[in-house]
Design an enzyme around this catalytic site. Structure first.
Site, short mmCIF file in Angstrom:
data_model
loop_
_atom_site.label_atom_id
_atom_site.label_comp_id
_atom_site.label_asym_id
_atom_site.label_seq_id
_atom_site.Cartn_x
_atom_site.Cartn_y
_atom_site.Cartn_z
N CYS A 171 -21.40 -38.75 3.76
CA CYS A 171 -20.97 -40.14 3.50
C CYS A 171 -20.22 -40.73 4.68
CB CYS A 171 -20.01 -40.19 2.32
SG CYS A 171 -20.71 -39.60 0.82
N ARG A 178 -28.70 -48.49 -4.42
CA ARG A 178 -27.43 -47.80 -4.68
C ARG A 178 -26.29 -48.49 -3.92
NH1 ARG A 178 -24.14 -43.11 -3.27
NH2 ARG A 178 -23.83 -41.87 -5.15
P1 XMP Z 1 -21.73 -33.42 -0.94
O1 XMP Z 1 -20.36 -33.38 -0.34
O2 XMP Z 1 -21.93 -32.39 -1.99
O3 XMP Z 1 -21.81 -34.85 -1.67
O4 XMP Z 1 -22.78 -33.39 0.11
C1 XMP Z 1 -22.93 -35.30 -2.37
C2 XMP Z 1 -22.65 -36.67 -2.97
O5 XMP Z 1 -22.45 -37.66 -1.96
C3 XMP Z 1 -22.82 -38.95 -2.46
N1 XMP Z 1 -23.73 -39.55 -1.48
C4 XMP Z 1 -23.38 -40.48 -0.58
N2 XMP Z 1 -22.22 -41.16 -0.39
N3 XMP Z 1 -23.18 -42.25 1.47
C5 XMP Z 1 -22.14 -42.07 0.63
O6 XMP Z 1 -21.11 -42.72 0.79
C6 XMP Z 1 -24.37 -41.60 1.34
O7 XMP Z 1 -25.28 -41.79 2.13
C7 XMP Z 1 -24.47 -40.68 0.26
N4 XMP Z 1 -25.49 -39.93 -0.20
C8 XMP Z 1 -25.00 -39.24 -1.25
C9 XMP Z 1 -23.48 -38.73 -3.78
O8 XMP Z 1 -22.55 -39.09 -4.78
C10 XMP Z 1 -23.81 -37.25 -3.77
O9 XMP Z 1 -23.92 -36.70 -5.05
#
Ligand code: XMP
Length: 496
Positions: free
Chosen positions: A309, A404
């Site tokens: 993120c 999203r």
């Molecule tokens: P981890 O830390 O397990 O987190 O890799 C997965 C979660 O991150 C969110 N997610 C995003 N948040 N930009 C964001 O701000 C993104 O591009 C993104 N893609 C995923 C999502 O909630 C996921 O489950």
């Protein structure tokens, strides 16, 4: 309402928002052995699971294969939405059908079908026997691969080849009863019929075998694996299609679920689907209150915490994850709602901390993206095995779908990403990763003295630690020569 406070008071009372690395769980007086703890927990009102782990709705993490593996392991997988609705619905159906004691949407064929066509259907669907029914859906036979084995003429009709003497059962059949009949008659399939001989179900040897293999799997009342899938915040049509396809839970997946247009869309979707809904993501107590008031029962927490993120740097928005979990969990606990802690989890200790802060389950992206069950092939970088992992808000993912993040994917030059694209080390089968993660969680429960997850929430206590404390927590003053299965040198690089 406009906020006309002076700027200094906008910074609040000076209290600090904390996350996983800022705290540790205090060891407590304990009579609990890690091997004896219970990890049963609740995702939604209707779905209980034996491990508190959900795989993320991301296009490099969860498709049908991961959803099946997660449910078999006792958790849950959320099939991502970066694909046409038809394909996502088919994945849900495939995963739902993968393992069951009784198949309810039984595929049947008419007696006048040709042998060649029947064989093609069997190959395409990967099934070895199909009930044959008349126009009124009454059972008149069963066609198995054995019936087709030495048939050279593809134009023979199914009625000439099928087995007419079929062993059948009614709806009252138990799993043990079915097993006995299949064994006694040396058959593979047992159609279930009602009083009018209409086919209402099918029991197969293959499914019975799979069931005993995964005794702790997350299942629905019919014994099918529980499967979830994601939709964008305003995609009512997709939610309805996934509901029709058999999804048990639809996740309304949005970077900011406290947007009141999202809340009203959630209410509309809720009225039109029979499956359960999860909504997220949020990071404050007020968001939890508003969503619960709108009818939400399971809230997903996490803004900007994920490993991929960039929301916190691109938009300057977010709440350190442990603080966000605790804030939402307080409101959820008062209202009997459930909490999923989504993002930012790097070690099993973080899962333990999330549960201790009040989460019922955690959602993992990074940790599962490197497993064999995630979509995509391995890539070799610098001689090491990796798998691709990207944010759903990364440029690549947003070109497919950007709802999203409240953006339009039709013109990719106008996208403002909130995530990055990269690769994570290959981690082997998802079952191995889960074993290690749950081992860590169980160990934490033993240290804290919590016999189950409910107790983990109530008896555990946190202590804040300094940056030196964090450094001390990781291996130090050593060159790690053998990687542990739950601590990787790529992780320690981050802390160097
Ligand atoms: P981890 O830390 O397990 O987190 O890799 C997965 C979660 O991150 C969110 N997610 C995003 N948040 N930009 C964001 O701000 C993104 O591009 C993104 N893609 C995923 C999502 O909630 C996921 O489950």
């Amino acid at each position: 309402m406009a906020d006309d406070r002076p700027f200094t008071s906008k910074l609040g009372d000076g209290s600090l928002a904390l996350t996983f690395d800022d705290v540790l769980l205090l060891p407590g007086r304990s009579k609990v052995e890690p091997s004896a703890v219970g990890t049963l927990t609740q995702i939604t009102e209707r779905v209980m699971c034996t491990i508190p782990i959900i795989s993320a709705a991301m296009d490099t993490v969860t498709e049908a294969k991961m959803a099946i593996a997660m449910a078999q392991a006792g958790g849950l997988g959320v099939i991502h939405k970066n694909m046409p609705v038809k394909i996502q619905a088919e994945m849900v159906q495939r995963a739902k059908r993968h393992e069951s004691f009784i198949i309810r949407d039984v595929f049947t064929i008419p007696p006048d079908l040709s042998a060649g066509e029947a064989k093609r259907i069997m190959d395409e669907r990967g099934i070895s026997g199909i009930p044959v029914v008349d126009k009124e859906n009454r059972l008149i036979g069963i066609l198995t691969l054995r019936d087709l084995r030495f048939i050279d003429d593809p134009y023979l009709s199914v009625s000439e080849l099928m087995t007419k003497d079929v062993v059948t059962v009614d709806d009252e059949i138990s799993m043990e009863g079915a097993r006995k009949l299949l064994q006694e008659h040396r058959i593979e399939k047992l159609p279930i019929i009602n009083g009018e001989k209409r086919v209402t179900g099918l029991i197969t040897v293959k499914d019975l075998e799979k069931r005993t293999e995964h005794a702790h799997a997350t299942r629905d009342e019919d014994g099918h694996l529980v499967i979830a899938a994601a939709v964008g915040p305003f995609d009512k049509a997709r939610a309805k299609a996934l509901d029709r396809a058999g999804a048990d839970i639809v996740f309304i997946d949005c970077a900011h679920a406290h947007n009141m247009n999202v809340v009203s869309s959630f209410k509309k979707i809720m009225k039109e689907v029979g499956c359960e809904l999860v909504i997220g993501n949020i990071a404050t107590a007020e968001a939890a209150e508003d969503l619960i008031a709108a009818g939400a029962r399971t809230l997903k927490v996490g803004i900007g915490a994920g490993s991929i993120c960039t929301t916190r740097v691109v938009a300057g928005i977010g709440v350190p994850q442990l603080q966000a979990i605790a804030a939402v969990a307080d409101v959820a606990a008062e209202n009997g709602a459930f909490v999923i802690a989504d993002g930012g989890i790097r070690y099993s200790g973080d899962i333990a901390k999330a549960l201790a802060a009040g989460a019922d389950t955690v959602m993992l992206g990074h940790m599962l993206a490197g497993t064999g069950e995630s979509p995509g092939d391995e890539v070799i970088i610098g001689g090491r095995r990796f798998k691709r992992y990207r944010g759903m808000g990364s440029l690549g993912a947003m070109k497919v779908s950007a709802d999203r993040y409240f953006q339009d994917s039709s013109d990719s030059s106008k996208l403002v990403p909130e995530g990055v694209e990269g690769a994570v080390p290959f981690r082997g089968p998802v079952g191995d990763v889960i074993f290690q993660q749950m081992g860590g969680v169980k160990s934490a429960m033993g240290y804290v003295g919590a016999a189950d997850i409910k107790e983990m929430k109530s008896v555990s206590r946190f202590v804040r630690i300094s940056p030196h404390g964090t450094a001390e927590s990781h291996p130090h003053d050593i060159l790690i020569t053998n990687e542990a299965p739950n601590y990787f040198t790529t992780d320690s690089v981050r802390h160097a």
